[in-house]
Design an enzyme around this catalytic site. Structure first.
Site, PDB file in Angstrom:
ATOM      1  N   THR A  21      69.069  24.778  17.336  1.00  0.00           N
ATOM      2  CA  THR A  21      69.744  25.876  17.824  1.00  0.00           C
ATOM      3  C   THR A  21      69.274  27.036  16.810  1.00  0.00           C
ATOM      4  O   THR A  21      69.575  27.816  17.803  1.00  0.00           O
ATOM      5  CB  THR A  21      71.067  26.020  17.328  1.00  0.00           C
ATOM      6  OG1 THR A  21      71.226  25.113  16.335  1.00  0.00           O
ATOM      7  CG2 THR A  21      71.310  24.734  18.622  1.00  0.00           C
ATOM      8  N   MET A  52      75.546  29.539  11.045  1.00  0.00           N
ATOM      9  CA  MET A  52      74.974  30.476  11.520  1.00  0.00           C
ATOM     10  C   MET A  52      72.796  29.522  11.841  1.00  0.00           C
ATOM     11  O   MET A  52      73.061  30.272  11.757  1.00  0.00           O
ATOM     12  CB  MET A  52      74.268  30.481   9.581  1.00  0.00           C
ATOM     13  CG  MET A  52      73.983  29.737   8.705  1.00  0.00           C
ATOM     14  SD  MET A  52      74.204  28.181   8.130  1.00  0.00           S
ATOM     15  CE  MET A  52      75.835  29.140   7.561  1.00  0.00           C
ATOM     16  N   TYR A  53      73.513  28.501  12.641  1.00  0.00           N
ATOM     17  CA  TYR A  53      72.181  28.119  13.339  1.00  0.00           C
ATOM     18  C   TYR A  53      71.645  28.105  14.208  1.00  0.00           C
ATOM     19  O   TYR A  53      72.682  27.554  15.150  1.00  0.00           O
ATOM     20  CB  TYR A  53      72.117  25.775  12.443  1.00  0.00           C
ATOM     21  CG  TYR A  53      72.152  25.979  11.243  1.00  0.00           C
ATOM     22  CD1 TYR A  53      71.302  26.946  10.395  1.00  0.00           C
ATOM     23  CD2 TYR A  53      72.199  24.399  10.623  1.00  0.00           C
ATOM     24  CE1 TYR A  53      71.641  26.454   8.816  1.00  0.00           C
ATOM     25  CE2 TYR A  53      71.398  24.882   9.413  1.00  0.00           C
ATOM     26  CZ  TYR A  53      71.170  25.368   8.597  1.00  0.00           C
ATOM     27  OH  TYR A  53      71.211  24.801   7.567  1.00  0.00           O
ATOM     28  N   GLY A  54      71.623  28.905  14.648  1.00  0.00           N
ATOM     29  CA  GLY A  54      71.507  29.740  15.996  1.00  0.00           C
ATOM     30  C   GLY A  54      72.992  30.959  16.335  1.00  0.00           C
ATOM     31  O   GLY A  54      73.057  31.109  15.108  1.00  0.00           O
TER      32      GLY A  54
END
Length: 329
Positions: A21, A52-54
């Site tokens: 992602t 916060m991954y994306g």
């Protein structure tokens, strides 16, 4: 004896969701689901993602919600660890931000999956770790999350946090390129407290896949161009270490990635070691199958690798200074 995290059985290798992602061209959800399903089928049941991954509209949580909509029967098979509570200018472990982050994650998952471990993304130097952990302990007691994790903390911070509420896991970078947790007291503290050590970037952002031979192999918009170990003045020096490690893999007739993951896992056999679980990121089914192949290193091979690491140092810090300042707090 079966290894456990938060009293749940866990496989020897986990699975990092970040690459699915958090890329310039993230995988489609349908393609990502195939990768995730194969990982679980092969025993990788510790899934690590992040708020916060994306983007706020498409990150690890959204992908997990999509996966478990397709496979609701897998809900109780997976241990989900989620990083959150990040701030605009760095970690934000304040009570207000921690609560907002946890609530947002729960909202996105919409009951489709359970957060086994919630961990603040790094330690906030402005908020005592005791305060952050106390807030998260309220969610554990309420049954909204299963446990608490920490990310990139030092041994003293782990012990302070654990005194407030038991810590389930500590996520730190551990690989043939980043061995500090084995020597700086973090692994020792994990062992003393019965805390799992989750090793992220066990393939050192691609260095240990054998796929990076020059800076031209890294896409122009790839964030690795910001990292000290991928700079023109250090790249060729670090490639020397890769080339020597490749000799070990070739003699063993396995891939460099399999050798690197086996090295991390081999430390579970060391006297006094904590439970150590690497979480490589995989974006294809083929890569999942490669990484989860059963490969073990002998004591002789571990000795050969130790000699190589002593002979050839890694050049460059793990992160740019703007991020490095929030490590090992």
């Amino acid at each position: 004896m079966t290894a456990t995290i938060s009293n749940r059985p866990v496989g020897p290798i986990g699975f990092g969701l970040m690459g699915l992602t958090w890329r310039s061209q993230p995988a489609s959800y349908d393609d990502a689901v195939k990768v995730m399903k194969r990982a679980l089928d092969l025993g990788a049941n510790l899934w690590n993602g992040g708020e916060m991954y994306g983007t706020p509209e498409a990150n690890s949580l959204h992908l997990l919600e999509y996966y478990f909509t397709q496979y609701p029967e897998d809900k109780d098979k997976v241990i989900i660890s989620i990083k959150g509570a990040a701030g605009v200018a760095g970690p934000d472990g304040s009570p207000e931000n921690v609560r907002a982050s946890v609530e947002n994650c729960l909202k996105i998952l919409n009951g489709k999956a359970f957060i086994s471990i919630f961990e603040p993304a790094r330690v906030d130097p402005k908020t005592p770790i005791e305060t952050t952990v106390a807030v998260l302990s309220e969610y554990v007691k309420a049954g909204k999350i299963g446990g608490i994790g920490l990310s990139e903390c030092n041994a003293q911070t782990l012990r302070r946090a654990h005194a407030v509420h038991p810590i389930a896991a500590v996520e730190v970078e551990l690989s043939l390129f980043s061995t500090d947790p084995l020597n700086n007291g973090v692994a020792e503290a994990c062992s003393d407290l019965g805390v799992a050590l989750v090793a992220y970037s066990p393939l050192s952002r691609g260095w240990l896949t054998g796929q990076v031979r020059s800076l031209d192999d890294i896409p122009a918009d790839d964030f690795r161009h910001l990292f000290p170990r991928f700079q023109p003045e250090t790249f060729h020096l670090n490639l020397k270490l890769v080339e020597r490690l490749e000799q070990i893999a070739a003699e063993k007739k396995v891939t460099l990635a399999q050798t690197a993951l086996a090295w991390v896992r081999a430390h579970n056999r060391m006297p006094g070691a904590p439970l150590i679980i690497p979480i490589p990121g995989c974006t294809t089914v083929a890569r999942v199958e490669e990484n989860l192949a059963s490969v073990e290193l002998t004591a002789e091979e571990m000795g050969q690798i130790a000699a190589i690491l002593k002979e050839i140092p890694v050049h460059g810090n793990r992160y740019p200074e703007v991020w490095e300042q929030f490590n090992d707090l």
